[in-house]
Enzyme design. Sequence first.
Site, PDB file in Angstrom:
ATOM      1  N   LEU A 188      28.584  70.104  32.459  1.00  0.00           N
ATOM      2  CA  LEU A 188      28.595  69.542  31.108  1.00  0.00           C
ATOM      3  C   LEU A 188      29.772  68.589  30.874  1.00  0.00           C
ATOM      4  O   LEU A 188      29.730  67.757  29.974  1.00  0.00           O
ATOM      5  CB  LEU A 188      28.625  70.658  30.052  1.00  0.00           C
ATOM      6  CG  LEU A 188      27.304  71.408  29.859  1.00  0.00           C
ATOM      7  CD1 LEU A 188      27.496  72.560  28.871  1.00  0.00           C
ATOM      8  CD2 LEU A 188      26.205  70.476  29.351  1.00  0.00           C
ATOM      9  N   LEU A 248      15.337  57.122  13.612  1.00  0.00           N
ATOM     10  CA  LEU A 248      15.977  57.805  14.751  1.00  0.00           C
ATOM     11  C   LEU A 248      17.462  57.906  14.446  1.00  0.00           C
ATOM     12  O   LEU A 248      18.078  56.934  14.025  1.00  0.00           O
ATOM     13  CB  LEU A 248      15.766  56.971  16.032  1.00  0.00           C
ATOM     14  CG  LEU A 248      16.638  57.324  17.239  1.00  0.00           C
ATOM     15  CD1 LEU A 248      16.222  58.672  17.832  1.00  0.00           C
ATOM     16  CD2 LEU A 248      16.543  56.234  18.316  1.00  0.00           C
ATOM     17  N   TRP A 302      26.302  53.770  41.133  1.00  0.00           N
ATOM     18  CA  TRP A 302      25.209  52.786  41.181  1.00  0.00           C
ATOM     19  C   TRP A 302      25.757  51.454  41.676  1.00  0.00           C
ATOM     20  O   TRP A 302      25.161  50.803  42.538  1.00  0.00           O
ATOM     21  CB  TRP A 302      24.597  52.641  39.785  1.00  0.00           C
ATOM     22  CG  TRP A 302      23.441  51.694  39.710  1.00  0.00           C
ATOM     23  CD1 TRP A 302      22.114  51.998  39.820  1.00  0.00           C
ATOM     24  CD2 TRP A 302      23.511  50.264  39.508  1.00  0.00           C
ATOM     25  NE1 TRP A 302      21.351  50.861  39.704  1.00  0.00           N
ATOM     26  CE2 TRP A 302      22.183  49.786  39.520  1.00  0.00           C
ATOM     27  CE3 TRP A 302      24.553  49.357  39.329  1.00  0.00           C
ATOM     28  CZ2 TRP A 302      21.877  48.433  39.340  1.00  0.00           C
ATOM     29  CZ3 TRP A 302      24.247  48.008  39.169  1.00  0.00           C
ATOM     30  CH2 TRP A 302      22.926  47.566  39.175  1.00  0.00           C
ATOM     31  N   ARG A 320      32.627  48.372  39.655  1.00  0.00           N
ATOM     32  CA  ARG A 320      32.206  49.444  38.721  1.00  0.00           C
ATOM     33  C   ARG A 320      31.824  48.863  37.360  1.00  0.00           C
ATOM     34  O   ARG A 320      30.906  49.355  36.702  1.00  0.00           O
ATOM     35  CB  ARG A 320      33.344  50.460  38.547  1.00  0.00           C
ATOM     36  CG  ARG A 320      33.598  51.316  39.789  1.00  0.00           C
ATOM     37  CD  ARG A 320      34.752  52.298  39.536  1.00  0.00           C
ATOM     38  NE  ARG A 320      34.449  53.221  38.463  1.00  0.00           N
ATOM     39  CZ  ARG A 320      33.768  54.358  38.603  1.00  0.00           C
ATOM     40  NH1 ARG A 320      33.334  54.718  39.801  1.00  0.00           N
ATOM     41  NH2 ARG A 320      33.532  55.138  37.568  1.00  0.00           N
ATOM     42  N   GLU A 380      38.475  62.967  28.413  1.00  0.00           N
ATOM     43  CA  GLU A 380      39.111  62.980  29.732  1.00  0.00           C
ATOM     44  C   GLU A 380      38.993  61.631  30.439  1.00  0.00           C
ATOM     45  O   GLU A 380      39.669  61.393  31.450  1.00  0.00           O
ATOM     46  CB  GLU A 380      38.488  64.084  30.594  1.00  0.00           C
ATOM     47  CG  GLU A 380      38.869  65.502  30.165  1.00  0.00           C
ATOM     48  CD  GLU A 380      38.198  65.957  28.872  1.00  0.00           C
ATOM     49  OE1 GLU A 380      37.050  65.543  28.610  1.00  0.00           O
ATOM     50  OE2 GLU A 380      38.826  66.706  28.097  1.00  0.00           O
ATOM     51  N   ASP A 391      25.592  59.320  33.308  1.00  0.00           N
ATOM     52  CA  ASP A 391      26.554  59.357  34.411  1.00  0.00           C
ATOM     53  C   ASP A 391      26.029  58.606  35.634  1.00  0.00           C
ATOM     54  O   ASP A 391      24.819  58.538  35.852  1.00  0.00           O
ATOM     55  CB  ASP A 391      26.847  60.827  34.766  1.00  0.00           C
ATOM     56  CG  ASP A 391      28.101  60.973  35.616  1.00  0.00           C
ATOM     57  OD1 ASP A 391      28.931  60.040  35.626  1.00  0.00           O
ATOM     58  OD2 ASP A 391      28.241  62.016  36.276  1.00  0.00           O
ATOM     59  N   HIS A 424      28.695  49.647  34.638  1.00  0.00           N
ATOM     60  CA  HIS A 424      28.788  49.957  33.208  1.00  0.00           C
ATOM     61  C   HIS A 424      27.954  48.965  32.383  1.00  0.00           C
ATOM     62  O   HIS A 424      27.296  49.346  31.417  1.00  0.00           O
ATOM     63  CB  HIS A 424      30.249  49.937  32.743  1.00  0.00           C
ATOM     64  CG  HIS A 424      31.092  51.013  33.371  1.00  0.00           C
ATOM     65  ND1 HIS A 424      30.671  52.329  33.473  1.00  0.00           N
ATOM     66  CD2 HIS A 424      32.327  50.981  33.935  1.00  0.00           C
ATOM     67  CE1 HIS A 424      31.618  53.046  34.066  1.00  0.00           C
ATOM     68  NE2 HIS A 424      32.615  52.253  34.370  1.00  0.00           N
ATOM     69  N   ARG A 469      21.337  65.066  32.214  1.00  0.00           N
ATOM     70  CA  ARG A 469      22.467  64.414  32.882  1.00  0.00           C
ATOM     71  C   ARG A 469      21.939  63.675  34.101  1.00  0.00           C
ATOM     72  O   ARG A 469      21.234  64.269  34.930  1.00  0.00           O
ATOM     73  CB  ARG A 469      23.553  65.405  33.308  1.00  0.00           C
ATOM     74  CG  ARG A 469      24.735  64.675  33.966  1.00  0.00           C
ATOM     75  CD  ARG A 469      25.942  65.555  34.216  1.00  0.00           C
ATOM     76  NE  ARG A 469      27.068  64.725  34.665  1.00  0.00           N
ATOM     77  CZ  ARG A 469      28.340  65.003  34.454  1.00  0.00           C
ATOM     78  NH1 ARG A 469      28.673  66.105  33.810  1.00  0.00           N
ATOM     79  NH2 ARG A 469      29.298  64.206  34.887  1.00  0.00           N
TER      80      ARG A 469
HETATM   81  C1  IPE Z   1      30.999  62.499  31.659  1.00  0.00           C
HETATM   82  O1  IPE Z   1      31.001  61.832  32.867  1.00  0.00           O
HETATM   83  C2  IPE Z   1      31.437  61.560  30.565  1.00  0.00           C
HETATM   84  C3  IPE Z   1      30.488  60.521  30.191  1.00  0.00           C
HETATM   85  C4  IPE Z   1      29.299  60.338  30.701  1.00  0.00           C
HETATM   86  C5  IPE Z   1      30.942  59.640  29.132  1.00  0.00           C
HETATM   87  P1  IPE Z   1      32.264  61.849  33.845  1.00  0.00           P
HETATM   88  O2  IPE Z   1      31.898  60.971  34.989  1.00  0.00           O
HETATM   89  O3  IPE Z   1      33.486  61.497  33.102  1.00  0.00           O
HETATM   90  O4  IPE Z   1      32.350  63.374  34.279  1.00  0.00           O
HETATM   91  P2  IPE Z   1      32.994  64.064  35.559  1.00  0.00           P
HETATM   92  O5  IPE Z   1      34.411  63.574  35.666  1.00  0.00           O
HETATM   93  O6  IPE Z   1      32.190  63.647  36.750  1.00  0.00           O
HETATM   94  O7  IPE Z   1      32.873  65.526  35.300  1.00  0.00           O
HETATM   95  C1  IPE Z   2      29.305  57.036  33.456  1.00  0.00           C
HETATM   96  O1  IPE Z   2      29.425  56.554  34.749  1.00  0.00           O
HETATM   97  C2  IPE Z   2      30.074  56.228  32.454  1.00  0.00           C
HETATM   98  C3  IPE Z   2      31.257  56.930  31.905  1.00  0.00           C
HETATM   99  C4  IPE Z   2      31.696  58.091  32.280  1.00  0.00           C
HETATM  100  C5  IPE Z   2      31.973  56.244  30.863  1.00  0.00           C
HETATM  101  P1  IPE Z   2      30.708  56.834  35.647  1.00  0.00           P
HETATM  102  O2  IPE Z   2      31.698  55.752  35.414  1.00  0.00           O
HETATM  103  O3  IPE Z   2      31.225  58.200  35.459  1.00  0.00           O
HETATM  104  O4  IPE Z   2      30.088  56.666  37.083  1.00  0.00           O
HETATM  105  P2  IPE Z   2      30.390  57.568  38.361  1.00  0.00           P
HETATM  106  O5  IPE Z   2      30.197  58.990  37.973  1.00  0.00           O
HETATM  107  O6  IPE Z   2      31.794  57.254  38.761  1.00  0.00           O
HETATM  108  O7  IPE Z   2      29.386  57.104  39.376  1.00  0.00           O
HETATM  109 MG    MG Z   3      30.869  60.004  36.330  1.00  0.00          MG
END
Ligand code: IPE
Ligand code: IPE
Ligand code: MG
Length: 252
Positions: free
Chosen positions: A201, A137, A31, A39, A73, A26, A43, A194
């Site tokens: 979670l 692995l 970042w 964004r 989600e 996450d 990624h 995390r």
């Molecule tokens: C959880 O992160 C899903 C993944 C890392 C793929 P999210 O960024 O979607 O979670 P929330 O919305 O902050 O709970």
């Molecule tokens: C995790 O980073 C990647 C996915 C959930 C797919 P985020 O995209 O959730 O990044 P933040 O939480 O918005 O910083």
């Molecule tokens: Mg996120």
Amino acid sequence: MSNAAAPVTQGPDRSDGPVHVAIIMDGNGRWAAARGLPRAEGHRRGVEALRRVVRAAHDLGIRYLTIFSFSSENWSRPASEIGDLFGLLRRFIRNDLATLHGDGVRVRVIGERAGLESDICALLNEAEELTRDNTKLNLIVAFNYGSRQEIARAAQRLAREVAEGRRDPSSIDADTLGHYLDAPDIPDPDLIIRTSGEQRLSNFLMWQSAYSELVFLPIHWPDFDKAALEGAIAEYARRERRFGGLAAKTAS
Ligand code: IPE
Ligand code: IPE
Ligand code: MG
């Protein structure tokens, strides 16, 4: 997604290190935002962190590494971002599959495949098929994954067996349901990490994490590296797992 009735590994693990590490990757967006970047760039850098962590897990002798790459989600994000994430998954499999295979990595995928674009399904199947006999692995990719949805799918399959007269409802216990999850032969995660500072979670491995140790790191996923993984494992080693019993020193 086999449904083999192999026993689900539970109970105290007395070895030093975690057998199964699961990661909620996450913070890619934050970042990027902190650097004035789109964004999508977060990624993209996140995939580089993923490559680093797979190599590190391999070097550290971790047997199972589960990564949360797209949640059920995450469909609520803008279509353009979903397109970026799917594009990165496609590229990751196309570019990295041969290397992963050469390194003895077995790729597994958990999550809902129904409804995914057919080329994505084909790539996921190809990754699983090519690497199925590898033993170094196990890399479990949670893609289009949600724990509640996974449990509901398991309940649906059990309900069908009951409706068809093939199963007595009183035979269903926690182990039974566990065997109907997406990857029932994989031991529960010992350690869940995390990144990004969030402490939740987000619908990840809720059944399997009943006794997992949780480590929340303040760094964003693109900054994750081998040292961060080693740090989380060191924190895990300081925890005392009791599984509802007594501390080892009090038990004897
Ligand atoms: C959880 O992160 C899903 C993944 C890392 C793929 P999210 O960024 O979607 O979670 P929330 O919305 O902050 O709970
Ligand atoms: C995790 O980073 C990647 C996915 C959930 C797919 P985020 O995209 O959730 O990044 P933040 O939480 O918005 O910083
Ligand atoms: Mg996120």
